[in-house]
Design a protein around this motif. Sequence first.
Motif, PDB file in Angstrom:
ATOM      1  N   GLU A 279       0.840  -1.196   0.000  1.00 11.22           N
ATOM      2  CA  GLU A 279       0.000   0.000   0.000  1.00 11.22           C
ATOM      3  C   GLU A 279       0.878   1.250   0.000  1.00 11.22           C
ATOM      4  O   GLU A 279       1.978   1.252   0.535  1.00 11.22           O
TER       5      GLU A 279
ATOM      6  N   CYS B  26      -2.800   0.213  -3.911  1.00 14.87           N
ATOM      7  CA  CYS B  26      -2.471  -1.098  -3.360  1.00 14.87           C
ATOM      8  C   CYS B  26      -2.145  -2.017  -4.527  1.00 14.87           C
ATOM      9  O   CYS B  26      -2.992  -2.217  -5.404  1.00 14.87           O
TER      10      CYS B  26
ATOM     11  N   ARG C 281     -13.209  -1.902  12.345  1.00 12.96           N
ATOM     12  CA  ARG C 281     -12.852  -1.755  10.938  1.00 12.96           C
ATOM     13  C   ARG C 281     -14.125  -1.786  10.102  1.00 12.96           C
ATOM     14  O   ARG C 281     -15.021  -2.591  10.337  1.00 12.96           O
TER      15      ARG C 281
ATOM     16  N   TYR D 132      -6.858   0.015   5.082  1.00 18.79           N
ATOM     17  CA  TYR D 132      -6.332  -1.294   4.738  1.00 18.79           C
ATOM     18  C   TYR D 132      -6.869  -1.746   3.380  1.00 18.79           C
ATOM     19  O   TYR D 132      -8.062  -1.640   3.111  1.00 18.79           O
TER      20      TYR D 132
ATOM     21  N   ARG E  83      -7.781  -4.846   1.027  1.00 22.18           N
ATOM     22  CA  ARG E  83      -8.160  -6.254   1.126  1.00 22.18           C
ATOM     23  C   ARG E  83      -8.430  -6.791  -0.274  1.00 22.18           C
ATOM     24  O   ARG E  83      -9.110  -6.141  -1.073  1.00 22.18           O
TER      25      ARG E  83
ATOM     26  N   TRP F 145      -4.769  -9.168   3.361  1.00 18.86           N
ATOM     27  CA  TRP F 145      -4.855  -7.803   3.865  1.00 18.86           C
ATOM     28  C   TRP F 145      -3.501  -7.122   3.724  1.00 18.86           C
ATOM     29  O   TRP F 145      -2.461  -7.748   3.939  1.00 18.86           O
TER      30      TRP F 145
ATOM     31  N   GLN G 129      -0.819  -4.006   4.997  1.00 18.49           N
ATOM     32  CA  GLN G 129      -0.314  -3.667   6.333  1.00 18.49           C
ATOM     33  C   GLN G 129      -0.978  -2.426   6.893  1.00 18.49           C
ATOM     34  O   GLN G 129      -0.853  -2.150   8.082  1.00 18.49           O
ATOM     35  N   GLY G 130      -1.688  -1.693   6.043  1.00 17.31           N
ATOM     36  CA  GLY G 130      -2.373  -0.476   6.497  1.00 17.31           C
ATOM     37  C   GLY G 130      -1.551   0.768   6.244  1.00 17.31           C
ATOM     38  O   GLY G 130      -0.317   0.742   6.333  1.00 17.31           O
TER      39      GLY G 130
END
Length: 121
Positions: free
Chosen positions: A6, A22, A45, A94, A96, A111, A113-114
């Motif tokens: 990301e 992403c 979330r 995040y 996904r 997912w 890592q944010g």
Amino acid sequence: QVQLVESGGGLVQPGGSLRLSCAASGSIFSIVTMAWYRQAAGKQRELAASISSSGSISYADSVKGRFTISRDNAKNTVHLQMNSLKPEDTAVYYCRTVIRPAVTGPTYQYWGQGTQVTVSS
């Protein structure tokens, strides 16, 4: 195995814009769904936006008209263009994905890592 990378988070003033990206790589035959979730401090979330392989899109009511999700199937990449940002958009975002690694068989979700998005003056 699949890796998600990301990018694009940061600090922005209210009313500003950010673009999240992403990129998925690894054992990928096809990507069924790509989506962005977000989690604010102390909250659960939640889904912000999703896009299917056919291009079907859905948005959370709180971001409709301000966020735009798009995907580049050739590059296995999903983007989230965020405009008119508000302080309440502050969260970790995040990525996904639901991926099919082979022609037949199951799908798997992965997912990222944010990435932190902070909207503040």
